[in-house]
Enzyme design. Structure first.
Site, short mmCIF file in Angstrom:
data_model
loop_
_atom_site.label_atom_id
_atom_site.label_comp_id
_atom_site.label_asym_id
_atom_site.label_seq_id
_atom_site.Cartn_x
_atom_site.Cartn_y
_atom_site.Cartn_z
N SER A 11 0.82 -1.21 0.00
CA SER A 11 0.00 0.00 0.00
C SER A 11 0.86 1.26 0.00
O SER A 11 0.35 2.34 -0.29
CB SER A 11 -0.90 -0.01 1.23
OG SER A 11 -0.10 0.00 2.40
N TYR A 42 -4.38 0.22 3.67
CA TYR A 42 -5.24 -0.91 3.31
C TYR A 42 -5.86 -1.54 4.57
O TYR A 42 -6.92 -2.13 4.53
CB TYR A 42 -4.41 -2.01 2.62
CG TYR A 42 -4.07 -1.78 1.17
CD1 TYR A 42 -4.34 -0.56 0.52
CD2 TYR A 42 -3.46 -2.80 0.43
CE1 TYR A 42 -4.01 -0.39 -0.81
CE2 TYR A 42 -3.13 -2.62 -0.91
CZ TYR A 42 -3.40 -1.42 -1.53
OH TYR A 42 -3.07 -1.25 -2.85
N GLY A 43 -5.14 -1.43 5.66
CA GLY A 43 -5.45 -2.23 6.86
C GLY A 43 -6.73 -1.86 7.58
O GLY A 43 -7.17 -2.56 8.47
N THR A 75 -1.55 -7.22 4.96
CA THR A 75 -3.00 -7.15 4.80
C THR A 75 -3.43 -7.90 3.54
O THR A 75 -4.35 -8.73 3.59
CB THR A 75 -3.45 -5.67 4.75
OG1 THR A 75 -2.90 -4.99 5.88
CG2 THR A 75 -4.96 -5.57 4.77
N THR A 188 4.17 -5.00 7.00
CA THR A 188 5.52 -4.73 6.49
C THR A 188 6.00 -3.30 6.77
O THR A 188 7.19 -3.01 6.61
CB THR A 188 5.60 -5.03 4.98
OG1 THR A 188 4.53 -4.33 4.31
CG2 THR A 188 5.49 -6.51 4.71
N HIS A 189 5.08 -2.43 7.17
CA HIS A 189 5.54 -1.08 7.56
C HIS A 189 6.32 -1.11 8.88
O HIS A 189 7.14 -0.24 9.13
CB HIS A 189 4.33 -0.15 7.78
CG HIS A 189 3.78 0.45 6.52
ND1 HIS A 189 3.09 -0.26 5.58
CD2 HIS A 189 3.80 1.73 6.07
CE1 HIS A 189 2.70 0.54 4.60
NE2 HIS A 189 3.13 1.76 4.87
N1 DGL Z 1 2.15 -2.68 4.78
C1 DGL Z 1 0.85 -3.23 4.76
C2 DGL Z 1 0.70 -4.44 5.62
O1 DGL Z 1 1.68 -5.14 5.71
C3 DGL Z 1 -0.32 -2.33 4.65
C4 DGL Z 1 -0.60 -1.42 5.75
C5 DGL Z 1 -1.77 -0.55 5.45
O2 DGL Z 1 -1.84 -0.03 4.33
O3 DGL Z 1 -2.63 -0.41 6.32
O4 DGL Z 1 -0.33 -4.74 6.17
#
Ligand code: DGL
Length: 269
Positions: A11, A42-43, A75, A188-189
């Site tokens: 995302s 996305y989450g 996500t 992954t953030h």
């Molecule tokens: N980096 C993503 C994950 O691993 C998305 C986080 C998001 O957009 O909320 O879930």
């Protein structure tokens, strides 16, 4: 040998944790990265919306002629896999490699594992279910930490930033009395602020970086399938779905080389 690029998407900035590891493990590979910065996070969205977004990311990467796709997003890996599984290309996500690493980490310890991730991922219980499948004697404590992605995307990533430590400390509070020995960073953030997370949860808790584990699994697969790039010229391209400046600046710091983000209209795919 296969000189087509690898496609990686997330995302936003999070997938760079996989990108960094891919660049380290496979320095000869061409990589095409897509960060959906216009629609992050996305989450907090529904599985249907996340799957629709992931389908567009996959279609975009396919249009670039990639040889394999990595959903470097916890996500998408938890609620949107059909987008990649139906792509006709080798498709990887972060779930299995991450869970395997966590099970390995906790095996000789307390067998108490924490999972932090986005609300959509935690609602799906994807990490917990997979961990229990691997080893039913593991106790899993899953926690949604919705403030971490907006903090990172807003550019607050420094270890000694007061705002980062307050957000991280408050977010992790429910896990502090659970006596976990391993913590899955299921989004992954999160590894981008892993120093602050490590400090809040305690230095003796092992942090599992989902982007890094997924990159290592993909790298092994490409090697075993004789799909690696040769030693000739390669390129790394970065695409985003909104103004590229913030992304490029943060990516450059994180990856340690210059990054020129290019804006695309993802709705066209
Ligand atoms: N980096 C993503 C994950 O691993 C998305 C986080 C998001 O957009 O909320 O879930």
């Amino acid at each position: 040998m296969d000189n087509r690029p690898i496609g990686v998407f997330d995302s936003g900035l999070g997938g760079l944790t996989a990108e960094r590891e891919l660049e380290r493990l496979l320095p000869n590979e061409s990589i095409i990265y897509f960060g959906d910065t216009g629609r992050v996070p996305y989450g907090t969205k529904s599985p249907q919306t996340v799957t629709a977004y992931a389908r567009q990311a996959v279609a975009f990467l396919k249009s670039k002629g990639v040889k394999a796709i990595l959903a470097a997003c916890g996500t998408v890996s938890s609620v949107g896999n059909s987008a990649g599984e139906n792509s006709g290309l080798p498709y990887f996500n972060v779930l299995s490699p991450t869970v395997r690493a966590a099970a390995e980490s906790t095996r000789s310890k307390t067998k108490r594992v924490g999972v932090i991730a986005t609300p959509a991922t935690i609602r799906s219980e994807a990490y917990g279910k997979l961990l229990m499948e691997l080893d039913a004697t593991i106790d899993v404590f899953e926690l949604a930490t919705p403030l971490l992605v907006p903090t990172v995307e807003a550019g607050f990533t420094s270890y000694d930033d007061e705002l980062v430590s307050v957000v991280v400390r408050r977010s992790l509070e429910p896990l502090l009395d659970k006596e976990i020995d391993t913590l899955i960073l299921g989004c992954t953030h999160y590894p981008i602020i892993s120093e602050a997370i490590g400090k809040a949860i305690g230095r003796d808790v092992r942090l599992i970086n989902s982007g890094k584990e997924a990159a290592a699994a993909l790298s092994k697969h490409l090697d075993a399938a004789d799909m690696l790039h040769d030693e000739g010229p390669h390129e790394r391209l970065f695409y985003v779905s909104d103004v590229p400046q913030n992304f490029s600046d943060a990516a450059e710091i994180f990856l340690g080389h210059s990054v020129e983000g290019q804006k695309i209209n993802i709705e066209e795919y």
